[in-house]
Write a protein that holds these residues in place. Sequence first.
Motif, PDB file in Angstrom:
ATOM      1  N   VAL A  69     -14.645  31.241 -10.017  1.00  0.00           N
ATOM      2  CA  VAL A  69     -15.844  30.769  -9.324  1.00  0.00           C
ATOM      3  C   VAL A  69     -16.490  29.630 -10.099  1.00  0.00           C
ATOM      4  O   VAL A  69     -16.982  28.672  -9.515  1.00  0.00           O
ATOM      5  CB  VAL A  69     -16.832  31.946  -9.125  1.00  0.00           C
ATOM      6  N   ASN A  70     -16.462  29.700 -11.416  1.00  0.00           N
ATOM      7  CA  ASN A  70     -17.074  28.682 -12.274  1.00  0.00           C
ATOM      8  C   ASN A  70     -16.257  27.411 -12.412  1.00  0.00           C
ATOM      9  O   ASN A  70     -16.728  26.430 -12.974  1.00  0.00           O
ATOM     10  CB  ASN A  70     -17.282  29.228 -13.689  1.00  0.00           C
ATOM     11  N   ALA A  71     -15.040  27.405 -11.942  1.00  0.00           N
ATOM     12  CA  ALA A  71     -14.138  26.275 -12.177  1.00  0.00           C
ATOM     13  C   ALA A  71     -14.692  24.952 -11.640  1.00  0.00           C
ATOM     14  O   ALA A  71     -14.405  23.892 -12.197  1.00  0.00           O
ATOM     15  CB  ALA A  71     -12.772  26.559 -11.559  1.00  0.00           C
ATOM     16  N   GLY A  72     -15.473  24.992 -10.587  1.00  0.00           N
ATOM     17  CA  GLY A  72     -15.987  23.764  -9.987  1.00  0.00           C
ATOM     18  C   GLY A  72     -16.774  22.903 -10.954  1.00  0.00           C
ATOM     19  O   GLY A  72     -16.629  21.673 -10.961  1.00  0.00           O
ATOM     20  N   GLY A  73     -17.586  23.515 -11.777  1.00  0.00           N
ATOM     21  CA  GLY A  73     -18.382  22.749 -12.740  1.00  0.00           C
ATOM     22  C   GLY A  73     -17.512  22.027 -13.752  1.00  0.00           C
ATOM     23  O   GLY A  73     -17.729  20.846 -14.059  1.00  0.00           O
ATOM     24  N   LEU A  74     -16.509  22.714 -14.252  1.00  0.00           N
ATOM     25  CA  LEU A  74     -15.601  22.115 -15.227  1.00  0.00           C
ATOM     26  C   LEU A  74     -14.769  21.008 -14.582  1.00  0.00           C
ATOM     27  O   LEU A  74     -14.568  19.940 -15.177  1.00  0.00           O
ATOM     28  CB  LEU A  74     -14.688  23.187 -15.830  1.00  0.00           C
ATOM     29  N   GLY A 116     -13.542   9.135 -15.007  1.00  0.00           N
ATOM     30  CA  GLY A 116     -14.037   7.966 -14.299  1.00  0.00           C
ATOM     31  C   GLY A 116     -13.737   7.952 -12.811  1.00  0.00           C
ATOM     32  O   GLY A 116     -13.817   6.903 -12.172  1.00  0.00           O
ATOM     33  N   HIS A 117     -13.410   9.107 -12.251  1.00  0.00           N
ATOM     34  CA  HIS A 117     -13.121   9.164 -10.818  1.00  0.00           C
ATOM     35  C   HIS A 117     -14.415   9.149 -10.014  1.00  0.00           C
ATOM     36  O   HIS A 117     -15.470   9.582 -10.498  1.00  0.00           O
ATOM     37  CB  HIS A 117     -12.318  10.415 -10.484  1.00  0.00           C
ATOM     38  N   ASP A 118     -14.333   8.686  -8.779  1.00  0.00           N
ATOM     39  CA  ASP A 118     -15.532   8.637  -7.940  1.00  0.00           C
ATOM     40  C   ASP A 118     -15.896  10.036  -7.441  1.00  0.00           C
ATOM     41  O   ASP A 118     -15.110  10.982  -7.530  1.00  0.00           O
ATOM     42  CB  ASP A 118     -15.369   7.651  -6.782  1.00  0.00           C
ATOM     43  N   SER A 119     -17.104  10.146  -6.912  1.00  0.00           N
ATOM     44  CA  SER A 119     -17.616  11.461  -6.506  1.00  0.00           C
ATOM     45  C   SER A 119     -16.821  12.059  -5.349  1.00  0.00           C
ATOM     46  O   SER A 119     -16.694  13.278  -5.250  1.00  0.00           O
ATOM     47  CB  SER A 119     -19.100  11.383  -6.161  1.00  0.00           C
ATOM     48  N   ALA A 120     -16.258  11.224  -4.477  1.00  0.00           N
ATOM     49  CA  ALA A 120     -15.456  11.749  -3.365  1.00  0.00           C
ATOM     50  C   ALA A 120     -14.199  12.442  -3.887  1.00  0.00           C
ATOM     51  O   ALA A 120     -13.822  13.516  -3.401  1.00  0.00           O
ATOM     52  CB  ALA A 120     -15.083  10.623  -2.403  1.00  0.00           C
ATOM     53  N   VAL A 141     -13.089  19.814  -6.309  1.00  0.00           N
ATOM     54  CA  VAL A 141     -13.961  20.981  -6.413  1.00  0.00           C
ATOM     55  C   VAL A 141     -13.801  21.885  -5.192  1.00  0.00           C
ATOM     56  O   VAL A 141     -13.798  23.105  -5.301  1.00  0.00           O
ATOM     57  CB  VAL A 141     -15.436  20.557  -6.618  1.00  0.00           C
ATOM     58  N   ARG A 142     -13.629  21.299  -4.024  1.00  0.00           N
ATOM     59  CA  ARG A 142     -13.448  22.089  -2.801  1.00  0.00           C
ATOM     60  C   ARG A 142     -12.183  22.939  -2.844  1.00  0.00           C
ATOM     61  O   ARG A 142     -12.061  23.901  -2.101  1.00  0.00           O
ATOM     62  CB  ARG A 142     -13.461  21.196  -1.573  1.00  0.00           C
ATOM     63  N   GLN A 143     -11.265  22.611  -3.709  1.00  0.00           N
ATOM     64  CA  GLN A 143     -10.048  23.407  -3.849  1.00  0.00           C
ATOM     65  C   GLN A 143     -10.300  24.744  -4.558  1.00  0.00           C
ATOM     66  O   GLN A 143      -9.446  25.622  -4.540  1.00  0.00           O
ATOM     67  CB  GLN A 143      -8.972  22.611  -4.598  1.00  0.00           C
ATOM     68  N   VAL A 144     -11.461  24.903  -5.169  1.00  0.00           N
ATOM     69  CA  VAL A 144     -11.782  26.163  -5.837  1.00  0.00           C
ATOM     70  C   VAL A 144     -11.708  27.315  -4.836  1.00  0.00           C
ATOM     71  O   VAL A 144     -11.140  28.377  -5.133  1.00  0.00           O
ATOM     72  CB  VAL A 144     -13.173  26.108  -6.523  1.00  0.00           C
ATOM     73  N   GLY A 145     -12.238  27.116  -3.650  1.00  0.00           N
ATOM     74  CA  GLY A 145     -12.175  28.166  -2.622  1.00  0.00           C
ATOM     75  C   GLY A 145     -10.751  28.522  -2.248  1.00  0.00           C
ATOM     76  O   GLY A 145     -10.420  29.699  -2.041  1.00  0.00           O
ATOM     77  N   VAL A 146      -9.886  27.519  -2.186  1.00  0.00           N
ATOM     78  CA  VAL A 146      -8.468  27.755  -1.889  1.00  0.00           C
ATOM     79  C   VAL A 146      -7.848  28.593  -2.992  1.00  0.00           C
ATOM     80  O   VAL A 146      -7.090  29.536  -2.730  1.00  0.00           O
ATOM     81  CB  VAL A 146      -7.719  26.407  -1.727  1.00  0.00           C
TER      82      VAL A 146
END
Length: 162
Positions: free
Chosen positions: A103-108, A117-121, A127-132
Amino acid sequence: MGSALADLLAAEAAELIVADTDPRRADAVAARHGARVVAPEVAPAVACDVLAPCGLGSVVTDETLPLLDCRIIAGGANNVLATPAHAAMLQARGILYAPDFCVNAGGLIFLEEQLLGHDSAHAEARVRQVGVRVAEVIDRSRRTGVSTADAATELARARLRP
């Protein structure tokens, strides 16, 4: 809590219950989102669908486990379980546990994306792959009969092997 989540909860007619070690902060969140406040020490025993410990660890202990009245535990706190054995105990009680390190993986992941240096998109897509990944953990747990914590650890080890 973000306003998008509050809007989602309102649309599903969900009752939001808030507990915080700082009563003023709990009251402020409750006022902002129409939530009910409970004391942190009784929060694990409050009837709910999803218990989301997001601040304090060791919420699931030998003492609190028999009191739990929830269907799912999915929180952002580190070490939600006092011991790894509690994952199997939750499973035996029919309580789905989404491991906190999943569940915490999104922050990391988001931090890594910023450092690279990647863009926010791009960051948001990862990050959306955390649910997967959490769904994969739950599926593996159900197929193999191991706890979700063990399934998550197995999947992590498999991904780290060259």
